[in-house]
Scaffold this active site. Sequence first.
Site, PDB file in Angstrom:
ATOM      1  N   SER A   1       0.833  -1.210   0.000  1.00 18.16           N
ATOM      2  CA  SER A   1       0.000   0.000   0.000  1.00 18.16           C
ATOM      3  C   SER A   1       0.868   1.260   0.000  1.00 18.16           C
ATOM      4  O   SER A   1       2.030   1.230   0.396  1.00 18.16           O
ATOM      5  CB  SER A   1      -0.874   0.027   1.252  1.00 18.16           C
TER       6      SER A   1
HETATM    7  N1  SAH Z   1       0.859  -5.471   4.328  1.00 17.16           N
HETATM    8  C1  SAH Z   1       1.593  -5.684   3.083  1.00 17.16           C
HETATM    9  C2  SAH Z   1       0.723  -5.439   1.868  1.00 17.16           C
HETATM   10  C3  SAH Z   1       0.181  -6.662   1.423  1.00 17.16           C
HETATM   11  S1  SAH Z   1      -0.909  -6.704   0.041  1.00 17.16           S
HETATM   12  C4  SAH Z   1       2.828  -4.830   3.007  1.00 17.16           C
HETATM   13  O1  SAH Z   1       3.073  -4.024   3.915  1.00 17.16           O
HETATM   14  O2  SAH Z   1       3.579  -4.998   2.039  1.00 17.16           O
HETATM   15  C5  SAH Z   1      -2.035  -7.888   0.726  1.00 17.16           C
HETATM   16  C6  SAH Z   1      -1.439  -9.237   1.034  1.00 17.16           C
HETATM   17  O3  SAH Z   1      -2.461 -10.032   1.610  1.00 17.16           O
HETATM   18  C7  SAH Z   1      -0.924  -9.995  -0.185  1.00 17.16           C
HETATM   19  O4  SAH Z   1       0.432 -10.309  -0.016  1.00 17.16           O
HETATM   20  C8  SAH Z   1      -1.809 -11.241  -0.217  1.00 17.16           C
HETATM   21  O5  SAH Z   1      -1.137 -12.393  -0.673  1.00 17.16           O
HETATM   22  C9  SAH Z   1      -2.203 -11.369   1.241  1.00 17.16           C
HETATM   23  N2  SAH Z   1      -3.393 -12.166   1.520  1.00 17.16           N
HETATM   24  C10 SAH Z   1      -4.598 -12.190   0.877  1.00 17.16           C
HETATM   25  N3  SAH Z   1      -5.435 -13.068   1.459  1.00 17.16           N
HETATM   26  C11 SAH Z   1      -4.764 -13.620   2.505  1.00 17.16           C
HETATM   27  C12 SAH Z   1      -5.090 -14.593   3.501  1.00 17.16           C
HETATM   28  N4  SAH Z   1      -6.276 -15.199   3.535  1.00 17.16           N
HETATM   29  N5  SAH Z   1      -4.154 -14.902   4.431  1.00 17.16           N
HETATM   30  C13 SAH Z   1      -2.934 -14.314   4.426  1.00 17.16           C
HETATM   31  N6  SAH Z   1      -2.554 -13.393   3.505  1.00 17.16           N
HETATM   32  C14 SAH Z   1      -3.458 -13.043   2.557  1.00 17.16           C
END
Ligand code: SAH
Length: 218
Positions: A62
Amino acid sequence: MTSLEEQKRALYERYKRGRLIKNPLVLEAFLKVKREEFLPEKSRHVAYVDSPVSLFDGQTMSAPHMCTLILDYLELEDHHKVLEIGAGSGYQAALLAEMVPNGQVVTIERIESLYRFGKANLERAGYTNVKVFHGDGTLGVPEEAPFDRIILTAAGDQIPPPLIEQLATGGILCMPLGQRPFWQTMISVRKTEDGKLVRKDLSSVAFVPLRGKYGVGS
Ligand code: SAH
């Protein structure tokens, strides 16, 4: 060309002037974490452009304004135990760790390559109060519960029931709620003494979809 450090300072000043962020410790945390160290090599030069950055496997980190707003929404205290769903690069977890120096951060990622990337970034940056798990975060991390705060960094159409269970009394959970791509509402819910959830709608946001058992699609 200005250095990354100068670009970061400029963003910091802009956030400060904007007054959207209420807790001054949030901006301190922003200054402390090197966002460039959580990005793939080829994207490091855009670390302090205020937009999301592609990681891999179609996932994104993000924009810094969103990451800092999340810290503000969570009303963090230094001793809190926090769960993040969607570790990705580990950047949000690093910011959370700066906010809870006497507490702990638990973060979980379902895509294995990203799990390894985020874990390596957090270890290299020296965060010892962050535990990284690989798996479906909609199930939470029961062995680490209860959590004072829970944040989902992917959008679902319901609050996963295991997360409500793993939220401490008085705790706050924030998540982007809604199925439409690029149009969701960031909500927060506080769990009261009698187990009720008090909901607040915070802002319109755009997150990648939450997958898994209580997510949207597979
Ligand atoms: N917080 C992260 C941004 C991640 S984008 C940062 O600081 O870089 C959202 C993330 O959520 C992705 O990597 C995706 O793979 C993960 N995601 C989606 N559904 C999920 C689930 N059920 N359990 C764990 N991770 C999940």
